[in-house]
Enzyme design. Sequence first.
Site, PDB file in Angstrom:
ATOM      1  CG  ASP A 322       0.088   4.925  -3.728  1.00  8.42           C
ATOM      2  OD1 ASP A 322       0.677   4.697  -2.655  1.00  8.42           O
ATOM      3  OD2 ASP A 322       0.644   4.881  -4.825  1.00  8.42           O
ATOM      4  CD  GLU A 323      -1.090   2.356  -7.724  1.00 10.89           C
ATOM      5  OE1 GLU A 323      -1.401   2.245  -8.897  1.00 10.89           O
ATOM      6  OE2 GLU A 323       0.076   2.507  -7.333  1.00 10.89           O
TER       7      GLU A 323
END
Length: 548
Positions: A322-323
Amino acid sequence: MAGSRLWFPLLLAAALAGPATALWPWPQYIQTSDWPYTISPHSFQFQYHVRSAAQSGCSVLDEAFQRYRDLLFGSESWDGSALTEKQKTLEKRSLVILVVTPGCDQLPSLESLENYTLTINNEQCFLLSETVWGALRGLETFSQLVWRSPEGTFFINKTEIEDFPRFPHRGLLLDTSRHYLPLPTILNTLDVMAYNKFNVFHWHLVDDPSFPYESSTFPELTRKGSYNPATHIYTAQDVKVVIEYARLRGIRVLAEFDTPGHTLSWGRGVSGLLTPCYSGSQPSGTFGPVNPILNSTYEFMNTFFLEVSSVFPDFYLHLGGDEVDFACCFVRPHLPCFGPLRYSVDCYFRKSNPDIQDFMKKKGFGNDFKQLESFYIQTLLDIITAYGKGYVVWQEVFDNKVKVQPDTIIQVWREEIPVNYLKELALITEAGFRVLLSAPWYLNRINYGPDWENFYMVEPLSFEGTPEQKALVIGGEACMWGEYVDSTNLVPRLWPRAGAVAERLWSNKVVTNSEFALKRLAHFRCELLRRGVQAQPLNVGYCEQEFE
Ligand SMILES: *[C@@H]1O[C@H](CO)[C@@H](O)[C@H](O)[C@H]1NC(C)=O
Ligand SMILES: *[C@@H]1O[C@H](CO)[C@@H](O)[C@H](O)[C@H]1NC(C)=O
Ligand SMILES: *[C@@H]1O[C@H](CO)[C@@H](O)[C@H](O)[C@H]1NC(C)=O
């Protein structure tokens, strides 16, 4: 009784039984009555049926019997010598358990059946289950059915329950990187998870701030990456304890080692692992995510995940993903830039690091940093696949069009970006992937008022899609990110709020009446207090027995 298996529709049963039948989560089918049978703590026993595949010596059930005996009657010993002969015969009621398939020494898995039937009538208390995991769920239900009169007598009412989970993956995420959670805190949480019929502990072990997982192949990771290598770590023994404690409660441990972002703490113990950020033409001394252009990165991951694959026995690992932003400050939107190592705003590493630029040119990625990220993740996924493991990843891996195995599980955590989470569920299932929902269940976000209702009213399948698409939603997870939570406030923040998610994932789709839920959840919260769990109040009121 045979031949009259008339199930009351759920809400009718609720209306008839009133709040007194305060099961949490609510079972799929229940027929209950006001006919009470006494249970004597002196003579009550859990007994294996002679034809049960599990018999005495089955650790999962033997230990559960002990726990539930203590929960029901307290740990005081009930000496029957004061009873009259008449009382002894009158009160001889036991719970007989018949498990159909053996498996006491196995681990629960995504495919494990958890269904059970529980029959309380004139003749007997009988628990029938397909597996030991189902028997655990039935024991919990049994324990919630027993009630005590003001005079102190134990009763259980005539009842028939046929129960099974709506979704096979019902998880709770704890974050042990933002704050370290001591081992007993984790174990206590596993107990309360079992009371709620949760069956997956998603252990977000490491992240930017700290690396508490003690690696046998790379001990420097913990030595340099934990808050305190003497006290704030999970040793190999600790991890074993967690996995076995969870197993005995029918809970899987899904370990997450999030890369390539969220890895600052890794960089302290493994030099050269992270991408150097540049300031002008010079390295700035700050670091971005895992460096995707070096062979040494993949050699490290190969060795590290070989260890992780054997330490965590579940078929699935969570690989994060993620991210991974194109700036260096890739933090979850819900947390400010902070931590022992600060990100600096000037570190648009991939845009400024000349080695990265050369690599991308060579690979023909142009200026598309998503392709670089995909390159990293695909290589990592190949490593994990070679170790015979399946994997769960956060939704960005899908959003960024990384090529993944068709059996990958995608976890949806973003509420609105890039699209509303329901739309995201539709897109992911349309592409044929299995999916887990977390976006509306971030328990770390707190509000004034009864926010459990917002968690409760979520309907995971309310997106537009075919029945085949809906079947790909295998469940969800409540998440407790740790920026503002440690062992001082974890318990009241989790319970009973997480229970709202537990019921949504276990009970029938039609169980949505929030008044009915509030009555039961408030009762369950009092029961949690009785069991020693410091669950916070849901509204104005009190518990019949004062435990606060
Ligand atoms: C059990 O029956 C009694 C009446 O005998 C009733 O008051 C009580 O509400 C019932 N309890 C449950 C849990 O169904
Ligand atoms: C559990 O479910 C399985 C599969 O749906 C079924 O075959 C079995 O009879 C059920 N067992 C019980 C005890 O309900
Ligand atoms: C990395 O490994 C690849 C494939 O084995 C090889 O072609 C390449 O030259 C290596 N790069 C470096 C910098 O060693």
